[in-house]
Design an enzyme around this catalytic site. Structure first.
Site, mmCIF file in Angstrom:
data_model
loop_
_atom_site.group_PDB
_atom_site.id
_atom_site.type_symbol
_atom_site.label_atom_id
_atom_site.label_comp_id
_atom_site.label_asym_id
_atom_site.label_seq_id
_atom_site.Cartn_x
_atom_site.Cartn_y
_atom_site.Cartn_z
ATOM 1 N N CYS A 114 0.842 -1.198 0.000
ATOM 2 C CA CYS A 114 0.000 0.000 0.000
ATOM 3 C C CYS A 114 0.881 1.252 0.000
ATOM 4 O O CYS A 114 1.553 1.536 -0.981
ATOM 5 C CB CYS A 114 -0.974 -0.028 1.175
ATOM 6 S SG CYS A 114 -2.320 1.185 1.011
ATOM 7 N N HIS A 139 -3.584 -5.366 0.441
ATOM 8 C CA HIS A 139 -3.122 -5.655 1.800
ATOM 9 C C HIS A 139 -3.080 -7.154 2.075
ATOM 10 O O HIS A 139 -3.980 -7.716 2.704
ATOM 11 C CB HIS A 139 -4.023 -4.966 2.828
ATOM 12 C CG HIS A 139 -3.803 -3.495 2.917
ATOM 13 N ND1 HIS A 139 -2.915 -2.930 3.809
ATOM 14 C CD2 HIS A 139 -4.329 -2.475 2.192
ATOM 15 C CE1 HIS A 139 -2.917 -1.613 3.634
ATOM 16 N NE2 HIS A 139 -3.763 -1.312 2.664
ATOM 17 N N GLU A 182 -1.408 -8.645 4.223
ATOM 18 C CA GLU A 182 -1.310 -8.938 5.660
ATOM 19 C C GLU A 182 -2.670 -9.236 6.280
ATOM 20 O O GLU A 182 -2.764 -9.919 7.317
ATOM 21 C CB GLU A 182 -0.625 -7.781 6.404
ATOM 22 C CG GLU A 182 -1.503 -6.582 6.738
ATOM 23 C CD GLU A 182 -1.643 -5.618 5.560
ATOM 24 O OE1 GLU A 182 -2.196 -4.522 5.753
ATOM 25 O OE2 GLU A 182 -1.206 -5.962 4.436
#
Length: 681
Positions: free
Chosen positions: A537, A654, A656
């Site tokens: 990001c 994202h 994660e």
């Protein structure tokens, strides 16, 4: 012939009188918390009769209490001043405390209970995980305790739906009771509590497991109750109307199917009556006081009326979160201004809107819209109202719940991360690569922050993450580059436009200048040393800016149809949601991966569903960088990389948040870590 006495009216009036007698000027609190018991080593459920089981725990607790309660020869409860210990259908230990004038009194009595209980649990090899649903077994596998009441409820509710069995045997709850000063006060608190129940359920969501499987979505408890026949759960019919009265609640109780009633004839002085209503059972005589209280206990709506208002939607939680919830409810329901604010905002909410709110929150959590506003708005509002009405010392108690709301997480949501740290995270190799992670740094903070998803993703794929200190000193950064085998640049605030030679434009958010400066030096140094670099990001944007690239300061400037419903419809192109709402682990749009790129090799697919939370995007690419992924509908660059280097990759989404559920995200982490292993060699 003597005229038959109208016992409906007699029993109706007796119920109303009971409610009226409950009116009081005190502002006390009642607290009931259920504890699921497990074997500490195996995490299997604990039965009543097994050696070292629920019965033996109660027997060992009995000397601390003034009264021991039996059903037949079986111990089922204990009591002393302000503390009652009882057992729920599958052996959950419930402790009821109060009435107390303050949260400190509840805390004191609860700690006394745990100081007595915990050594017994340790002796028997037991633990209580403080969850809202049994984490180790399906409800059908959990055996009932020897209470005839629960045999009857199983027979009746189980015939209606399996959810009734789940409710009885699987759940652990937290219930808080508040006093009322008058009929109007009682019914206003009942009404507001029922409408707020979906929001409170979300804030206190602590059921990550359902029937032995990790849950997808939120609010297991809410979904269970919503799947039951709604005649005695959910919202009391008609109670959200401003003209609902004690008379109406009395009629509601008398018209419920009783399931079982007390009697002097066997079965532990109970008898099964099934579908007969209380009205039918007591058509020819007046109910005793005990029968009145039993009838009131045989309905389980989100909030119910006794000689207090009992607020029921929360999951069982660890003590610090339970006390925070008590403080929240005390501040909301014992403050006239707060009640007026909530009543004015919620006055048009009906029973159907409450059910729709439950469904939306169960599906999307804090990303849901409820009563015309976001769930985030309502949770924030409750905290703001409460924080303005705290008593001295209550701020510290409220903090755990306030922190969860501020950062939009629930105990159920973080449970998988806690468990993977405890049980499933692979052991690190002695040669595991060290990955330096740039933290989030706000100038007003005294500490650093990194989303757990970055760290756990790296740990899961074999790396040792290290959070880096903020520094722009070239010598220190050079030393960090020497020590670390790779670097991860996470998401965060907007990059200061001055870093890429632009002036601030409208809709640009605040920047973190210390981090901006550090990344400009670190990215170049890492690439010069051919250390693997993964930007996520903002991290992708930082890589681009470090090599002379630029950004569009808002996607609306870059692609108006990317965020405008009107222009998207006019052009016939789909609207892309680049700033998605929760849940962040769900993809909201597709990206096309450029064929032959390193990114395609990493993720193993030409198209991906991704999650994105960005309002800025890459404009001109930096020197040596190429685009490796695009959003197909609007052409926005979703990934970059640097050919000729070991591993320099940036993605706008994202991973994660997604690596636990989406293989492509985990593969990206793994490819990065493998590159770091090669760099270490």
């Amino acid at each position: 012939m003597t005229e038959e006495k109208p016992f409906h009216a007699v029993n109706h009036d007796k119920l109303v009188a009971f409610f009226q007698a409950g009116a009081k000027t005190s502002e006390n609190l009642g607290f009931e918390l259920e504890h699921i018991l497990l074997h500490a080593k195996t995490h299997e459920s604990v039965s009543y009769f097994e050696p070292g089981g629920v019965r033996d725990v109660l027997e060992r607790l009995a000397p601390f209490y003034d009264e021991t309660v039996y059903e037949g020869e079986h111990i089922i409860g204990l009591s002393r001043l302000r503390t009652v210990v009882s057992i729920e259908p599958a052996g959950q230990l419930e402790v009821s405390l109060g009435p107390h004038a303050s949260v400190e009194g509840i805390e004191r009595d609860y700690l006394a209970f745990r100081n007595e209980l915990d050594p017994i649990l340790e002796e028997f090899g037991l633990e209580t995980p403080m969850l809202g649903y049994s984490p180790s077994a399906k409800a059908d596998e959990l055996s009932l305790v020897p209470k005839y009441r629960y045999d009857c409820m199983t027979k009746f509710l189980g015939a209606q739906s399996h959810a009734g069995i789940c409710m009885m045997r699987g759940t652990g709850s937290l219930q808080v009771s508040v006093d009322y000063a008058s009929e109007a006060d009682a019914l206003r608190k009942l009404r507001i509590a029922e409408i707020l129940a979906p929001i409170l359920s979300l804030m206190c969501d602590n059921s990550p497991i359902f029937e032995g499987e990790e849950c997808e979505g939120s609010l297991v408890r809410t979904r269970i109750w919503d799947s039951m026949c709604q005649d005695r759960v959910g919202t009391v019919e008609g109670s959200l109307s401003s003209d609902f009265t004690f008379d109406d609640y009395a009629d509601y109780i008398l018209s419920r199917q009783a399931i079982l009633v007390p009697t002097g004839e066997g079965h532990g002085e109970w008898r099964y009556v099934g579908e007969q209503t209380f009205d039918e059972i007591y058509a020819e005589r007046e109910m005793t006081d005990f029968e009145v209280q039993h009838a009131l206990s045989m309905v389980w709506p989100d909030a119910r009326l006794k000689n207090f208002v009992e607020i029921r939607p929360a999951d069982a939680m660890p003590l610090e979160y339970s006390l925070a919830y008590v403080v929240l409810l005390r501040a909301l329901f014992y403050n006239t201004r707060n009640l007026e604010v909530l009543e004015s905002l919620l006055s048009q909410v009906g029973e159907q809107e409450v059910r729709e709110a439950k469904h939306a929150l169960a599906e999307r959590g804090y990303g849901a819209e409820v009563y015309g506003r976001s769930a985030e708005f309502w949770a924030d509002l409750l905290l703001v109202l409460a924080e303005g009405s705290l008593l001295p010392g209550e701020g510290e108690y409220l903090e755990p719940l306030a922190s969860m709301v501020k950062y939009r997480f629930t105990l159920a949501g973080i449970w998988p991360r806690l468990m993977e740290k405890r049980n499933r995270m692979p052991e690190a190799s002695p040669t595991a690569p060290i990955i330096g992670v740039v933290p989030r740094y706000d100038f007003e903070w005294t500490g650093l922050a990194v989303s757990d998803g970055y760290l756990s993703g790296l740990l899961e794929t074999g790396a040792v993450p290290v959070v880096l200190p903020p520094t722009t000193d070239p010598a220190r950064i050079s030393r960090l580059v020497d020590v670390c085998d790779g670097f991860l640049i996470p998401g965060g605030q907007d990059i200061d436009p001055a870093c890429y030679g632009a002036r601030r434009a409208p809709r640009t958010h605040r920047s973190a200048t210390t981090r901006d400066a550090m990344e400009q030096v670190l990215v170049k140094a890492a690439v010069a040393a051919d250390k693997p670099l993964l930007g996520i990001c903002r991290g992708m944007q930082a890589i681009n800016v470090a090599f002379g690239g630029t950004l569009k300061q808002d996607i609306l400037d870059a692609r108006p149809d990317a965020v405008s419903d009107t222009s998207a419809a006019a052009s016939g192109r789909a609207r892309i949601d680049h700033v998605q709402r929760r849940p962040f682990d769900m993809p909201t749009h597709m990206v096309d991966i450029v064929e032959g790129t390193l990114l395609e090799c990493c993720v193993g697919a030409p198209h991906l569903g991704v999650n994105t939370i960005h309002h800025q995007c890459v404009d001109e690419l930096g020197e040596g960088l190429v685009a490796n992924a695009y959003s197909p509908e609007d052409g926005i660059i979703e990934g970059i990389e640097m050919p000729g280097r070991r591993f320099v990759v940036g993605v706008q989404w994202h991973p994660e948040h997604m690596w636990r559920l989406r293989p492509h995200s985990k593969r990206l982490f793994r490819a990065f870590v493998e590159a770091a292993v090669a760099a270490r060699g």
